[in-house]
Design a protein around this motif. Structure first.
Motif, mmCIF file in Angstrom:
data_model
loop_
_atom_site.group_PDB
_atom_site.id
_atom_site.type_symbol
_atom_site.label_atom_id
_atom_site.label_comp_id
_atom_site.label_asym_id
_atom_site.label_seq_id
_atom_site.Cartn_x
_atom_site.Cartn_y
_atom_site.Cartn_z
ATOM 1 N N ARG A 1 0.811 -1.209 0.000
ATOM 2 C CA ARG A 1 0.000 0.000 0.000
ATOM 3 C C ARG A 1 0.848 1.264 0.000
ATOM 4 N NH1 ARG A 1 -5.103 1.215 3.880
ATOM 5 N NH2 ARG A 1 -4.840 3.456 4.008
ATOM 6 N N ARG B 1 6.011 -7.037 9.532
ATOM 7 C CA ARG B 1 5.194 -7.072 10.745
ATOM 8 C C ARG B 1 4.212 -5.900 10.762
ATOM 9 N NH1 ARG B 1 5.484 -6.846 16.119
ATOM 10 N NH2 ARG B 1 4.020 -8.463 16.781
ATOM 11 N N GLU B 2 4.726 -4.707 10.485
ATOM 12 C CA GLU B 2 3.860 -3.513 10.489
ATOM 13 C C GLU B 2 2.744 -3.647 9.460
ATOM 14 O OE1 GLU B 2 7.577 -0.511 11.244
ATOM 15 O OE2 GLU B 2 6.134 0.027 9.706
ATOM 16 N N ALA C 1 0.244 -6.392 10.269
ATOM 17 C CA ALA C 1 -0.593 -5.937 11.392
ATOM 18 C C ALA C 1 -1.620 -4.915 10.899
ATOM 19 C CB ALA C 1 0.276 -5.330 12.492
ATOM 20 N N LEU C 2 -1.186 -4.032 10.029
ATOM 21 C CA LEU C 2 -2.108 -3.033 9.481
ATOM 22 C C LEU C 2 -3.248 -3.719 8.745
ATOM 23 C CD1 LEU C 2 -2.707 -0.051 8.947
ATOM 24 C CD2 LEU C 2 -1.259 -0.202 6.915
ATOM 25 N N ARG D 1 -4.404 -6.720 9.296
ATOM 26 C CA ARG D 1 -5.290 -7.384 10.265
ATOM 27 C C ARG D 1 -6.130 -6.369 11.037
ATOM 28 N NH1 ARG D 1 -3.905 -12.632 12.021
ATOM 29 N NH2 ARG D 1 -2.363 -13.588 10.659
ATOM 30 N N LEU D 2 -5.501 -5.272 11.443
ATOM 31 C CA LEU D 2 -6.224 -4.298 12.268
ATOM 32 C C LEU D 2 -7.230 -3.493 11.456
ATOM 33 C CD1 LEU D 2 -3.256 -3.182 14.513
ATOM 34 C CD2 LEU D 2 -5.352 -4.300 15.283
ATOM 35 N N ALA D 3 -6.990 -3.354 10.173
ATOM 36 C CA ALA D 3 -7.938 -2.604 9.347
ATOM 37 C C ALA D 3 -9.162 -3.451 9.028
ATOM 38 C CB ALA D 3 -7.262 -2.156 8.057
ATOM 39 N N ASP E 1 -9.875 -6.761 10.611
ATOM 40 C CA ASP E 1 -10.326 -7.476 11.792
ATOM 41 C C ASP E 1 -10.948 -8.833 11.506
ATOM 42 O OD1 ASP E 1 -10.214 -7.600 14.454
ATOM 43 O OD2 ASP E 1 -12.211 -6.795 14.782
ATOM 44 N N ASP E 2 -12.222 -8.869 11.192
ATOM 45 C CA ASP E 2 -12.915 -10.152 11.180
ATOM 46 C C ASP E 2 -12.694 -10.984 9.917
ATOM 47 O OD1 ASP E 2 -13.926 -9.789 13.672
ATOM 48 O OD2 ASP E 2 -15.697 -8.725 12.951
ATOM 49 N N VAL F 1 -1.890 7.443 6.207
ATOM 50 C CA VAL F 1 -3.250 7.956 6.097
ATOM 51 C C VAL F 1 -3.943 7.243 4.942
ATOM 52 C CG1 VAL F 1 -2.735 10.264 6.994
ATOM 53 C CG2 VAL F 1 -2.488 9.806 4.555
ATOM 54 N N SER G 1 -6.396 2.837 11.806
ATOM 55 C CA SER G 1 -5.681 1.554 11.716
ATOM 56 C C SER G 1 -4.177 1.779 11.778
ATOM 57 C CB SER G 1 -6.019 0.846 10.400
ATOM 58 O OG SER G 1 -7.391 0.749 10.239
ATOM 59 N N HIS G 2 -3.692 2.807 11.049
ATOM 60 C CA HIS G 2 -2.259 3.105 11.070
ATOM 61 C C HIS G 2 -1.801 3.431 12.494
ATOM 62 C CE1 HIS G 2 -2.535 3.688 6.650
ATOM 63 N NE2 HIS G 2 -1.322 3.224 6.715
ATOM 64 N N VAL H 1 -1.376 0.455 14.695
ATOM 65 C CA VAL H 1 -0.118 -0.273 14.477
ATOM 66 C C VAL H 1 1.021 0.427 15.244
ATOM 67 C CG1 VAL H 1 1.610 -0.998 12.777
ATOM 68 C CG2 VAL H 1 -0.828 -1.182 12.240
ATOM 69 N N ILE I 1 -3.415 -9.843 17.253
ATOM 70 C CA ILE I 1 -3.417 -8.612 16.445
ATOM 71 C C ILE I 1 -4.800 -8.461 15.823
ATOM 72 C CG2 ILE I 1 -2.293 -7.321 14.596
ATOM 73 C CD1 ILE I 1 0.247 -8.880 15.147
ATOM 74 N N ARG I 2 -5.705 -7.950 16.633
ATOM 75 C CA ARG I 2 -7.102 -7.734 16.253
ATOM 76 C C ARG I 2 -7.541 -6.401 16.841
ATOM 77 N NH1 ARG I 2 -9.640 -12.290 14.798
ATOM 78 N NH2 ARG I 2 -11.653 -11.364 15.265
ATOM 79 N N LYS I 3 -8.577 -5.857 16.236
ATOM 80 C CA LYS I 3 -9.080 -4.579 16.734
ATOM 81 C C LYS I 3 -9.450 -4.661 18.209
ATOM 82 C CE LYS I 3 -10.953 -1.663 13.119
ATOM 83 N NZ LYS I 3 -12.120 -1.222 12.370
#
Lengths: 589, 99
Positions: A59, A164-165, A168-169, A171-173, A175-176, A250, B53-54, B57, B76-78
């Motif tokens: 990205r 890793r970053e 993780a981004l 997964r965190l963006a 989630d499910d 961003v 999200s950024h 992290v 690593i989950r919300k």
């Protein structure tokens, strides 16, 4: 028709460039896996040196694409020849990101770009790399030799940290969403496990020919774990990488270009100035054979219409239909589409016999702006002219077109069909409710037939926290709105498209389906034989970031395209007297 | 009877407070919230408070450095980074915080 196949053009007068420049596109590197690149140089053909721009990955590539274009233009204006390119399996180059042995392929891509720059006759070659591009540039420098300067622009602290970053981004963006096994998924990129492991352990090899100098630009508090400049054994200049958070950390729509840092890079590379040599020579390879789905297709760059929009035509060896597929920008993503989906689909569909064109609308990606137009504006009114120019330039019959788009591109595809009938539309997650940019200084463009301008009322309505109240209000609001603006009611204009014999596929998530209005949406159910198909997909990510969702949507689109172009009877004249589409050379009926 | 510190405060409670304050400090420095951390409770939703999200992290990496842990993929989950409390639970699970 206004279509120019010659890939070279003057960059034209630009207030922000002190001298005129020329830019050209080419394929280079291995003929069986060609790389795609741009060469920017002073218009007089003389250059003081060459600079190869190594892009970041995933990205970060998407977010940095326009900054790289501007940097290349400014380097050329400062007297240098700048090469920007896509690594093997990325952007417009051949291959796919999930192919094996990516690290070696990326390093080989840098070597090929360096050879291209060196072959131009420039007295020196320097490298610029951002994030993972910086680490790859450092490794390539160690192996390539005879590099003058290296700019390490906000390098990742290590390859492992990058993986890793970014994972993780991802997964965190999302989630499910499920995460597939055996691959490492980053936003906009998929790597196989061996490539990820190889990347994780990437180190700078012993330097045989140290570069003359290194510029290391870092964010405050983000020093690389590896002593990159020290490993390169060169004189080091350090400086701040200003504005990287606003460029990379961003959403794409909110990014800002770090002009100050780019100015620093340009002036560092332009000093000392040994004086220009020239003329520099740039080879021409204007088309390429690209492997796709077990066969090959031909790709060629084009300039479209009076604005000179940039596009790539993917032609089949054995055309099976007369229809051309046009692929539009998604937001201010470039012509490669969401996570490069347009590149994959264009090659796949061309291998099936369908001609495809992915292009940048004015002010986006690699296209210029129109007179008076601001760059990087999404949903600009000029996009109406862009699509019309593309239809006229690329198709013998402007009605024999299928238009594909996501988000703003999905909206523009639907508007294109209503402006003038066409063969088919595929709109993914189209957004119909937004504030048109022209409202900042005047009325809404009258060509907008389906946009619902978003105002303070909607904002206030969204603030209502109580969901049942919100739901009831929503129904009432839409009932009134659709009564007041019948022509913008999706049920109305979808009927118009049916009457014009346009085949429509709309794929959207639950939230995007609300663009059609809750009340209207309830009545938009379609049957199997309907020309309008709306598929609401639970959990569909707006930008199709998960790879499995891209694969699913690509399958649905391909199936629909096959049905419309290959299997359907030629559309007959309709009762409303709409133009009949040109005869299709359909097979497989 | 629970062990106490010199001031007679149960040690566990004291440790919890210290950990929460440490987490709050890291959150305030890295989560890029649109509201001051002081206005948020331990269970307040950090994503609703403006964490992107950024930023999440960046927060994760800063927590790893501060508490000398590494979040495994499963964590690593919300939901892990949703609030100060959920972060504390995750750190406890990882052994970065003494129970």
């Amino acid at each position: 028709m206004s279509l120019v196949h010659a890939p070279e053009r003057a960059a034209g007068h630009r207030d922000d460039l002190k001298t005129p420049t020329t830019e050209s596109t080419l394929w280079f590197g291995p003929t069986d896996r060609p790389l795609f690149g741009w060469v920017h140089r002073p218009a007089d053909g003389r250059a003081i040196g060459a600079v190869v721009l190594c892009p970041p990955l995933a990205r970060e590539w998407t977010n940095a694409h326009y900054a790289y274009r501007l940097l290349a233009e400014h380097l050329a204006a400062a007297g240098m020849l700048a090469v920007r390119f896509d690594y093997d399996g990325t952007g417009d180059s051949a291959g796919e990101d999930g192919d094996p042995a990516r690290v070696a392929a990326w390093l080989a891509s840098i070597s090929a770009a360096v050879e291209l720059a060196r072959g131009s006759g420039c007295p020196s070659v320097s490298l610029v790399g951002m994030r993972m591009g910086a680490l790859l540039a450092a490794v390539a420098t160690a192996g390539t030799g005879s590099i003058d300067g290296v700019v390490l622009w906000d390098p990742c602290s290590s390859p492992r940290a990058f993986l890793r970053e970014q994972s993780a981004l991802h997964r965190l963006a999302l989630d499910d969403h499920p995460v597939a096994e055996g691959i490492v998924e980053l936003p906009g990129m998929v790597l196989d496990a061996p490539t990820a492991a190889e990347l994780s352990s990437l180190e700078i090899p012993e330097v045989r020919h140290p570069p003359a100098r290194v510029l290391l630009l870092t964010r405050p508090g983000r020093q690389p774990q590896v002593d990159l400049a020290g490993a390169l054994g060169a004189e080091i200049t350090e400086g701040p990488a200003l504005g990287q958070e606003r460029l990379l950390d961003v959403d794409l729509a909110e990014r800002e270009i770090p002009m100050e840092t780019m100015g620093h890079i340009v002036s560092w590379l332009a000093t000392p100035n040994p004086g220009p040599v020239g003329p520099v020579v740039v080879p021409r390879r204007e088309s390429a054979r690209i492997g796709a789905a077990g066969t090959s297709v031909t790709e060629q760059t084009v300039r479209i219409g009076p604005a000179g929009l940039f596009g790539i035509v993917t032609d089949p060896d054995d055309p099976r239909v007369s229809t051309t597929v046009l692929m539009l920008n998604s937001g201010n993503n470039s012509h490669v589409g969401p996570s490069r989906l347009w590149v994959d689909l264009a090659r796949r569909w061309a291998s099936m016999g369908v001609r495809c064109v992915r292009f940048d609308e004015s002010g986006l990606g690699d296209s210029p702006t129109r007179p008076g137009q601001a760059p990087q504006v999404i949903r600009a009114p000029e996009n109406f002219d862009d699509v019309e120019d593309a239809r006229r330039a690329l198709c013998a019959d402007p009605a024999d077109v299928a238009v594909v788009g996501l988000c703003s591109g999905g909206y523009q595809a639907l508007e294109a069909a209503l402006a003038r009938p066409l063969r088919a539309v595929c709109a993914i997650n189209p957004i119909l409710h937004f504030t048109p940019p022209e409202l900042a200084h005047g009325p809404m463009d009258p060509r907008r037939r389906i946009c619902w301008p978003v105002g303070s009322f909607v904002g206030a309505y969204r603030l209502l926290a109580v969901e049942p109240v919100r739901r009831q209000l929503s129904k009432a609001v839409w009932r009134v709105a659709h009564l007041l603006h019948r022509r913008r009611n999706p049920a109305e204009w979808l009927d118009r498209l049916r009457a014009e014999a346009v085949d429509v596929l709309i794929l959207c998530g639950v939230n995007e389906a609300r663009s059609f209005g809750v009340e209207a949406y309830d009545t938009l159910a379609t049957s199997d034989g309907d020309r309008v198909q709306i598929e609401v997909i639970e959990g569909l990510d707006h930008a199709l970031v998960p790879a499995w969702q891209r694969a699913d949507v690509a399958s649905r689109m391909t199936e629909h395209l096959e049905k419309v172009l290959f299997l359907a009877d030629p559309p007959a004249a309709n009762d409303a007297g709409a133009p009949v589409h040109g005869p299709s050379e359909a097979v497989g009926r | 009877m629970a062990p106490t510190n010199d001031n007679g405060v149960p040690r566990l409670v004291n440790q919890e407070l210290i950990v929460k304050e440490q987490i709050r400090t890291v959150v305030s420095e890295h989560a890029r919230l649109s509201v001051p951390i002081e206005e948020l409770g331990d269970d307040s939703d950090l994503f609703q408070a403006g964490m992107t999200s950024h930023a999440s992290v960046s927060l994760m990496l800063a927590l790893e450095e501060t508490f000398e842990v590494e979040f495994p993929e499963a964590l690593i989950r919300k939901s892990t980074f949703q609030s100060v409390t959920s972060i504390e639970h995750a750190l406890l699970e990882l052994g970065g915080v003494a129970a």
